[in-house]
Design a protein around this motif. Structure first.
Motif, PDB file in Angstrom:
ATOM      1  N   SER A 152     -55.169  15.672   6.058  1.00 23.82           N
ATOM      2  CA  SER A 152     -55.730  14.348   5.813  1.00 23.82           C
ATOM      3  C   SER A 152     -56.916  14.119   6.743  1.00 23.82           C
ATOM      4  N   SER A 153     -57.822  13.215   6.332  1.00 24.60           N
ATOM      5  CA  SER A 153     -58.996  12.940   7.169  1.00 24.60           C
ATOM      6  C   SER A 153     -59.431  11.486   7.031  1.00 24.60           C
ATOM      7  N   PHE A 154     -60.116  11.007   8.058  1.00 26.44           N
ATOM      8  CA  PHE A 154     -60.706   9.675   8.081  1.00 26.44           C
ATOM      9  C   PHE A 154     -62.111   9.816   8.638  1.00 26.44           C
ATOM     10  N   GLY A 155     -63.101   9.398   7.858  1.00 23.66           N
ATOM     11  CA  GLY A 155     -64.477   9.525   8.300  1.00 23.66           C
ATOM     12  C   GLY A 155     -64.881  10.967   8.559  1.00 23.66           C
ATOM     13  N   GLY A 156     -64.278  11.908   7.812  1.00 28.02           N
ATOM     14  CA  GLY A 156     -64.611  13.322   7.964  1.00 28.02           C
ATOM     15  C   GLY A 156     -63.915  14.018   9.117  1.00 28.02           C
ATOM     16  N   ARG A 157     -63.066  13.318   9.848  1.00 25.96           N
ATOM     17  CA  ARG A 157     -62.349  13.917  10.978  1.00 25.96           C
ATOM     18  C   ARG A 157     -60.867  14.024  10.652  1.00 25.96           C
ATOM     19  N   PRO A 158     -60.180  15.003  11.219  1.00 25.55           N
ATOM     20  CA  PRO A 158     -58.749  15.144  10.950  1.00 25.55           C
ATOM     21  C   PRO A 158     -57.978  13.875  11.312  1.00 25.55           C
ATOM     22  N   LEU A 159     -57.053  13.516  10.459  1.00 28.04           N
ATOM     23  CA  LEU A 159     -56.197  12.360  10.681  1.00 28.04           C
ATOM     24  C   LEU A 159     -54.797  12.869  10.951  1.00 28.04           C
ATOM     25  N   GLU A 160     -54.239  12.482  12.080  1.00 28.57           N
ATOM     26  CA  GLU A 160     -52.910  12.928  12.484  1.00 28.57           C
ATOM     27  C   GLU A 160     -52.030  11.716  12.768  1.00 28.57           C
ATOM     28  N   ARG A 161     -50.739  11.969  12.839  1.00 29.03           N
ATOM     29  CA  ARG A 161     -49.786  10.910  13.184  1.00 29.03           C
ATOM     30  C   ARG A 161     -50.197  10.328  14.531  1.00 29.03           C
ATOM     31  N   GLU A 162     -50.191   9.021  14.623  1.00 31.54           N
ATOM     32  CA  GLU A 162     -50.519   8.261  15.819  1.00 31.54           C
ATOM     33  C   GLU A 162     -51.991   8.315  16.208  1.00 31.54           C
ATOM     34  N   SER A 163     -52.885   8.764  15.300  1.00 32.86           N
ATOM     35  CA  SER A 163     -54.322   8.624  15.532  1.00 32.86           C
ATOM     36  C   SER A 163     -54.661   7.140  15.429  1.00 32.86           C
ATOM     37  N   LEU A 164     -55.645   6.703  16.174  1.00 27.65           N
ATOM     38  CA  LEU A 164     -56.112   5.335  16.060  1.00 27.65           C
ATOM     39  C   LEU A 164     -57.359   5.332  15.183  1.00 27.65           C
ATOM     40  N   MET A 165     -57.293   4.593  14.082  1.00 28.74           N
ATOM     41  CA  MET A 165     -58.446   4.445  13.201  1.00 28.74           C
ATOM     42  C   MET A 165     -59.082   3.093  13.474  1.00 28.74           C
ATOM     43  N   VAL A 166     -60.399   3.070  13.615  1.00 27.74           N
ATOM     44  CA  VAL A 166     -61.134   1.837  13.872  1.00 27.74           C
ATOM     45  C   VAL A 166     -62.086   1.606  12.703  1.00 27.74           C
ATOM     46  N   PHE A 167     -61.947   0.454  12.074  1.00 26.83           N
ATOM     47  CA  PHE A 167     -62.809   0.061  10.965  1.00 26.83           C
ATOM     48  C   PHE A 167     -63.684  -1.097  11.441  1.00 26.83           C
ATOM     49  N   GLY A 168     -64.982  -0.891  11.470  1.00 25.41           N
ATOM     50  CA  GLY A 168     -65.894  -1.983  11.786  1.00 25.41           C
ATOM     51  C   GLY A 168     -66.068  -2.873  10.572  1.00 25.41           C
ATOM     52  N   PRO A 169     -66.673  -4.019  10.772  1.00 30.19           N
ATOM     53  CA  PRO A 169     -66.809  -4.975   9.672  1.00 30.19           C
ATOM     54  C   PRO A 169     -67.896  -4.577   8.676  1.00 30.19           C
ATOM     55  N   ASP A 170     -67.657  -4.920   7.429  1.00 27.19           N
ATOM     56  CA  ASP A 170     -68.663  -4.860   6.365  1.00 27.19           C
ATOM     57  C   ASP A 170     -69.209  -3.471   6.071  1.00 27.19           C
TER      58      ASP A 170
ATOM     59  N   ILE B  59     -62.837   2.520   1.428  1.00 30.60           N
ATOM     60  CA  ILE B  59     -62.281   1.291   1.976  1.00 30.60           C
ATOM     61  C   ILE B  59     -63.364   0.467   2.661  1.00 30.60           C
ATOM     62  N   THR B  60     -63.445  -0.811   2.322  1.00 31.33           N
ATOM     63  CA  THR B  60     -64.289  -1.769   3.036  1.00 31.33           C
ATOM     64  C   THR B  60     -63.383  -2.906   3.502  1.00 31.33           C
ATOM     65  N   PRO B  61     -63.255  -3.090   4.825  1.00 24.90           N
ATOM     66  CA  PRO B  61     -62.394  -4.165   5.336  1.00 24.90           C
ATOM     67  C   PRO B  61     -62.939  -5.546   4.973  1.00 24.90           C
ATOM     68  N   PRO B  62     -62.130  -6.578   5.187  1.00 22.09           N
ATOM     69  CA  PRO B  62     -62.611  -7.935   4.923  1.00 22.09           C
ATOM     70  C   PRO B  62     -63.860  -8.239   5.757  1.00 22.09           C
ATOM     71  N   PRO B  63     -64.748  -9.093   5.247  1.00 23.22           N
ATOM     72  CA  PRO B  63     -65.959  -9.437   5.995  1.00 23.22           C
ATOM     73  C   PRO B  63     -65.626  -9.992   7.382  1.00 23.22           C
ATOM     74  N   ASP B  64     -66.425  -9.582   8.373  1.00 25.93           N
ATOM     75  CA  ASP B  64     -66.311 -10.081   9.751  1.00 25.93           C
ATOM     76  C   ASP B  64     -64.970  -9.807  10.411  1.00 25.93           C
ATOM     77  N   HIS B  65     -64.302  -8.711  10.021  1.00 29.81           N
ATOM     78  CA  HIS B  65     -63.037  -8.318  10.633  1.00 29.81           C
ATOM     79  C   HIS B  65     -63.170  -6.953  11.304  1.00 29.81           C
ATOM     80  N   LEU B  66     -62.493  -6.807  12.414  1.00 28.15           N
ATOM     81  CA  LEU B  66     -62.302  -5.523  13.062  1.00 28.15           C
ATOM     82  C   LEU B  66     -60.877  -5.096  12.738  1.00 28.15           C
TER      83      LEU B  66
END
Length: 167
Positions: free
Chosen positions: A80-98, A61-68
């Motif tokens: 499940s995992s996000f960025g190599g870390r366990p992903l659980e219900r109500e985890s907060l995922m942060v995607f930086g731009p680009d 996944i690559t978010p839209p340019p210049d978006h947080l």
């Protein structure tokens, strides 16, 4: 002007193209019929979205340019995992731009997200944040405890417990 975009798919590649402005590649890792849905409220300043998939997937996944982007799973299968870390219900995922992120869902994944353009953030953020410079930024303040959180991580889990109802 805001617009609502709805998408339903039975094809994993079609679903990967469902989110406006995102670059995504999905790979189905389990047998069975894929079903996906996406709903977006798209505005100039950003997007409110909800996406649901039903199979074991690897998502690049690559978010839209210049978006947080901040996203929270409403339903997620263990493993499940996000960025190599366990992903659980109500985890907060942060995607930086680009930048590209790796998400692996072990099965059903239902998430909500908010994508905000950097110009909107600059106008709303406290003055100390106005130097946010996109992909070179390595942290934001995302938790109530004011600790820095690296982009691309499951960075916070709700510790809320159900309240007891009064008799």
């Amino acid at each position: 002007m805001a617009k609502i975009v709805e998408h339903q798919s039975r094809d994993v590649d079609d679903q990967a193209q469902a989110l406006d402005g995102w670059q995504q590649r999905y790979e189905q890792l389990s047998a069975g019929r894929f079903e996906g849905r996406a709903w977006q409220l798209v505005m100039d300043e950003g997007t409110l979205l909800r996406e649901h998939t039903n199979r074991h997937l690897r998502e690049q996944i690559t978010p839209p340019p210049d978006h947080l982007v901040l996203a929270i799973p409403l339903a997620v299968m263990p493993g499940s995992s996000f960025g190599g870390r366990p992903l659980e219900r109500e985890s907060l995922m942060v995607f930086g731009p680009d930048e590209e992120y790796d998400l692996v869902s072990a099965g059903e994944l239902d998430l909500i997200g908010l994508s905000v353009h950097r110009d909107t953030l600059a106008g709303l953020a406290p003055p100390k944040w106005n130097g946010w410079s996109g992909p070179s930024a390595n942290a934001i303040w995302a938790s109530p405890r004011k600790r820095p959180v690296p982009f691309g991580r499951c960075c916070w889990r709700s510790r809320a417990r159900p309240r007891k109802r009064a008799p």
